[in-house]
Design a protein around this motif. Structure first.
Motif, PDB file in Angstrom:
ATOM      1  N   LEU A 126       0.843  -1.202  -0.144  1.00 40.52           N
ATOM      2  CA  LEU A 126       0.060  -0.024  -0.071  1.00 40.52           C
ATOM      3  C   LEU A 126       0.888   1.255  -0.037  1.00 40.52           C
ATOM      4  N   GLU A 127       0.368   2.408  -0.455  1.00 41.37           N
ATOM      5  CA  GLU A 127       1.258   3.425  -0.582  1.00 41.37           C
ATOM      6  C   GLU A 127       0.222   4.798  -0.383  1.00 41.37           C
ATOM      7  N   CYS A 128       0.982   5.912   0.179  1.00 37.31           N
ATOM      8  CA  CYS A 128       0.294   7.197   0.336  1.00 37.31           C
ATOM      9  C   CYS A 128       1.401   8.337   0.352  1.00 37.31           C
ATOM     10  N   PRO A 129       1.071   9.414  -0.348  1.00 38.42           N
ATOM     11  CA  PRO A 129       1.979  10.573  -0.062  1.00 38.42           C
ATOM     12  C   PRO A 129       2.011  10.881   1.412  1.00 38.42           C
ATOM     13  N   ARG A 130       3.105  11.159   1.979  1.00 34.79           N
ATOM     14  CA  ARG A 130       3.385  11.485   3.296  1.00 34.79           C
ATOM     15  C   ARG A 130       2.463  12.821   3.808  1.00 34.79           C
ATOM     16  N   ALA A 131       2.215  13.745   2.912  1.00 40.02           N
ATOM     17  CA  ALA A 131       1.554  14.802   3.478  1.00 40.02           C
ATOM     18  C   ALA A 131       0.011  14.679   3.339  1.00 40.02           C
ATOM     19  N   GLU A 132      -0.381  13.542   2.829  1.00 37.68           N
ATOM     20  CA  GLU A 132      -1.771  13.238   2.661  1.00 37.68           C
ATOM     21  C   GLU A 132      -2.286  12.154   3.747  1.00 37.68           C
ATOM     22  N   ILE A 133      -1.210  11.667   4.441  1.00 40.62           N
ATOM     23  CA  ILE A 133      -1.789  10.876   5.601  1.00 40.62           C
ATOM     24  C   ILE A 133      -2.666  11.377   6.616  1.00 40.62           C
ATOM     25  N   ALA A 134      -3.667  10.863   7.031  1.00 37.13           N
ATOM     26  CA  ALA A 134      -4.761  11.615   7.822  1.00 37.13           C
ATOM     27  C   ALA A 134      -4.055  11.851   9.131  1.00 37.13           C
ATOM     28  N   SER A 135      -3.324  10.748   9.728  1.00 32.28           N
ATOM     29  CA  SER A 135      -2.583  11.156  10.940  1.00 32.28           C
ATOM     30  C   SER A 135      -1.516  12.013  10.913  1.00 32.28           C
ATOM     31  N   VAL A 136      -0.980  12.236   9.723  1.00 30.40           N
ATOM     32  CA  VAL A 136       0.145  13.321   9.505  1.00 30.40           C
ATOM     33  C   VAL A 136      -0.348  14.635   9.766  1.00 30.40           C
ATOM     34  N   ARG A 137      -1.559  14.871   8.644  1.00 24.85           N
ATOM     35  CA  ARG A 137      -2.409  16.103   8.751  1.00 24.85           C
ATOM     36  C   ARG A 137      -3.130  16.558  10.074  1.00 24.85           C
ATOM     37  N   ASN A 138      -3.333  15.486  10.796  1.00 24.80           N
ATOM     38  CA  ASN A 138      -4.237  15.926  11.973  1.00 24.80           C
ATOM     39  C   ASN A 138      -3.372  15.826  13.112  1.00 24.80           C
ATOM     40  N   THR A 139      -2.187  15.708  13.213  1.00 27.81           N
ATOM     41  CA  THR A 139      -1.065  15.911  14.436  1.00 27.81           C
ATOM     42  C   THR A 139      -0.991  17.208  14.747  1.00 27.81           C
ATOM     43  N   LYS A 140      -1.383  17.746  15.858  1.00 33.64           N
ATOM     44  CA  LYS A 140      -1.200  19.275  16.297  1.00 33.64           C
ATOM     45  C   LYS A 140       0.064  19.431  17.217  1.00 33.64           C
ATOM     46  N   LYS A 141       0.677  20.506  16.828  1.00 36.84           N
ATOM     47  CA  LYS A 141       1.966  20.760  17.726  1.00 36.84           C
ATOM     48  C   LYS A 141       1.596  21.831  18.615  1.00 36.84           C
ATOM     49  N   GLY A 142       2.298  22.014  19.748  1.00 33.02           N
ATOM     50  CA  GLY A 142       1.837  23.182  20.585  1.00 33.02           C
ATOM     51  C   GLY A 142       2.912  23.182  21.892  1.00 33.02           C
ATOM     52  N   LYS A 143       3.144  24.294  22.627  1.00 33.88           N
ATOM     53  CA  LYS A 143       3.968  24.282  23.661  1.00 33.88           C
ATOM     54  C   LYS A 143       3.239  23.901  24.849  1.00 33.88           C
ATOM     55  N   VAL A 144       3.818  23.089  25.843  1.00 31.18           N
ATOM     56  CA  VAL A 144       3.074  22.604  26.842  1.00 31.18           C
ATOM     57  C   VAL A 144       2.614  23.715  28.003  1.00 31.18           C
ATOM     58  N   GLN A 145       1.430  23.363  28.158  1.00 35.76           N
ATOM     59  CA  GLN A 145       0.817  24.198  29.308  1.00 35.76           C
ATOM     60  C   GLN A 145       0.543  23.264  30.504  1.00 35.76           C
ATOM     61  N   LEU A 146       1.215  23.098  31.526  1.00 38.60           N
ATOM     62  CA  LEU A 146       0.931  22.338  32.736  1.00 38.60           C
ATOM     63  C   LEU A 146      -0.316  22.552  33.455  1.00 38.60           C
ATOM     64  N   HIS A 147      -1.022  21.217  33.668  1.00 32.87           N
ATOM     65  CA  HIS A 147      -2.137  21.287  34.577  1.00 32.87           C
ATOM     66  C   HIS A 147      -1.673  20.535  35.751  1.00 32.87           C
ATOM     67  N   THR A 148      -1.989  21.280  36.844  1.00 34.83           N
ATOM     68  CA  THR A 148      -1.369  20.708  38.207  1.00 34.83           C
ATOM     69  C   THR A 148      -2.401  19.507  38.594  1.00 34.83           C
ATOM     70  N   GLY A 149      -3.345  19.400  38.558  1.00 34.36           N
ATOM     71  CA  GLY A 149      -4.318  18.319  39.109  1.00 34.36           C
ATOM     72  C   GLY A 149      -4.108  17.073  38.230  1.00 34.36           C
ATOM     73  N   CYS A 165       3.182  17.213  20.924  1.00 41.80           N
ATOM     74  CA  CYS A 165       2.182  17.106  19.806  1.00 41.80           C
ATOM     75  C   CYS A 165       1.249  16.081  20.326  1.00 41.80           C
ATOM     76  N   CYS A 166       0.047  16.274  19.657  1.00 42.80           N
ATOM     77  CA  CYS A 166      -1.146  15.396  20.064  1.00 42.80           C
ATOM     78  C   CYS A 166      -1.832  14.991  18.886  1.00 42.80           C
ATOM     79  N   LEU A 167      -2.370  13.892  18.888  1.00 42.15           N
ATOM     80  CA  LEU A 167      -3.227  13.238  17.714  1.00 42.15           C
ATOM     81  C   LEU A 167      -4.466  12.620  18.391  1.00 42.15           C
ATOM     82  N   LEU A 168      -5.342  13.112  18.251  1.00 43.86           N
ATOM     83  CA  LEU A 168      -6.871  12.520  18.620  1.00 43.86           C
ATOM     84  C   LEU A 168      -7.078  11.393  17.954  1.00 43.86           C
ATOM     85  N   LEU A 169      -7.553  10.263  18.702  1.00 38.45           N
ATOM     86  CA  LEU A 169      -8.017   8.784  18.206  1.00 38.45           C
ATOM     87  C   LEU A 169      -9.255   8.997  17.576  1.00 38.45           C
TER      88      LEU A 169
END
Length: 373
Positions: A259-282, A343-347
């Motif tokens: 099976l094959e797919c362009p890397r940029a078109e893989i759903a999980s690649v597109r849907n991965t969100k990057k960001g700086k960490v904000q700590l939650h103390t609870g 980074c975060c990827l919703l399942l």
């Protein structure tokens, strides 16, 4: 469960996986010396400074964070087919003409070829049968795409997956059982061992470049062309949901599809969100605006050699700030501090987000990978 890069101390577990997986799982063969070299290569690959994909091979293990047991493996080859040929059969439709009354008919042929040189290959996915649990298969499969989203410079524009073909519990392949009478009278296990160990000249010596016509095959061999092992079906369905498609290339020995797919078109690649960490103390996050818990997601740090990832409901992307809110305990498990990149990827995402526009095969959301390819 924690996904991390493999280390030399994981050799015994990797050997057990290679034995458990059986014939046909050619990316991990039960040879301790070969597996030790594979581990060393992976450690070196994670440690390299890379601007373009080369001969790197990234092998991850899934670890029970409570017991330390290894539950499974998953891997990525950055640029397959460069140092060692990646050979397939190409399925072709051949039009045959007859002189009488200008009649013609179409036949299918299989021709040896090297089509995917330099493509990134996902491989070595295995979840040990005794350790099946919720989301383990999804984590093993999709974490590789999250890693690609984090480090795109390390991977090719095209990603492929060679899927395990059909074989029975005794390790016999209907495709090979027909083919061996025309190429090499070896049992399937011996043939896969020679091919998987890069035996010099095995393909050139035993698999001729001339085409094979599928109408000459027996029904059992012809029926499994492009089909996958029963334990590989969930993995294939998962990849198809990501956008992967079979384009007519199959394995030389068991007829399994690539099976094959362009890397940029893989759903999980597109849907991965990057960001700086904000700590939650609870210990737990507050409920969302709908009064519900946050959905499970794969969350990871942005490191390479120190990469860590897990499935959790203790993190979520903040839509307004772009930050990733993470509980302090989870941050410690992943080696994260306030302000670090993660980074975060919703399942579970909407079908509009996660699926390409073309028609795909659907499977139940609870279906989990056992072992795949």
């Amino acid at each position: 469960m924690i996904i991390r890069p493999i280390t030399p101390r994981d050799l015994d577990a990797l050997y057990h996986i290679a034995v458990e997986s059986g014939p046909g799982f050619t990316s991990l063969l039960p040879n301790r010396d070969a597996l030790a070299r594979k581990i060393d290569h992976s450690v070196s690959s994670f440690a390299r400074s890379v601007t373009a994909p080369g001969d790197e091979h990234y092998l991850f293990v899934l670890e029970d964070s409570g017991t330390g047991e290894i539950l499974g493996t998953t891997g990525i080859e950055a640029a397959a087919g460069l140092t060692r040929p990646l050979v397939h059969f190409r399925r072709n439709a051949v039009i045959q003409h007859a002189n009488v009354r200008q009649m013609r008919h179409t036949e299918e042929s299989l021709t040896r070829c090297q089509h995917y040189a330099g493509c990134t290959e996902i491989c070595s996915l295995y979840l040990r049968p005794g350790f099946r649990r919720a989301n383990a298969g999804k984590l093993l499969s999709r974490v590789r795409f999250l890693f690609m989203a984090l480090h795109p410079e390390r991977f090719s524009d095209i990603v492929i997956a060679e899927m395990r073909g059909v074989s029975d519990q005794a390790g016999r392949s209907p495709f090979w059982d027909w083919l061996k009478h025309h190429v090499a009278d070896l049992d399937f296990a011996s043939a896969t061992q020679l091919a998987g160990s890069a035996h010099a000249g095995f393909i050139e010596e035993f698999i001729p470049a001339m085409p094979f016509y599928t109408q000459q095959m027996n029904h059992a061999a012809r029926a499994v062309i492009g089909q996958v092992h029963e334990d590989t079906r969930p993995a294939r369905h998962m990849l198809e949901r990501e956008g992967f498609r079979h384009q007519g290339f199959i394995d030389l020995l068991d007829g399994g599809p690539t099976l094959e797919c362009p890397r940029a078109e893989i759903a999980s690649v597109r849907n991965t969100k990057k960001g700086k960490v904000q700590l939650h103390t609870g210990a737990k996050l507050p409920e969302n605006q709908e009064g519900e818990r946050y959905p499970n997601a794969i969350v990871a740090n942005a490191s390479c050699s120190g990469f860590r990832a897990t499935v959790t409901d203790r993190a979520y992307p903040e839509s307004e700030t772009g930050e990733l809110v993470v509980t302090a305990r989870l941050a410690e498990q992943l080696g994260l501090g306030a302000g670090d990149l993660a980074c975060c990827l919703l399942l579970a995402v909407s079908s509009k987000q996660s699926q390409p526009s073309q028609q795909i095969h659907h499977t139940p959301a609870t279906e989990e990978i056992r072992y795949a390819y």
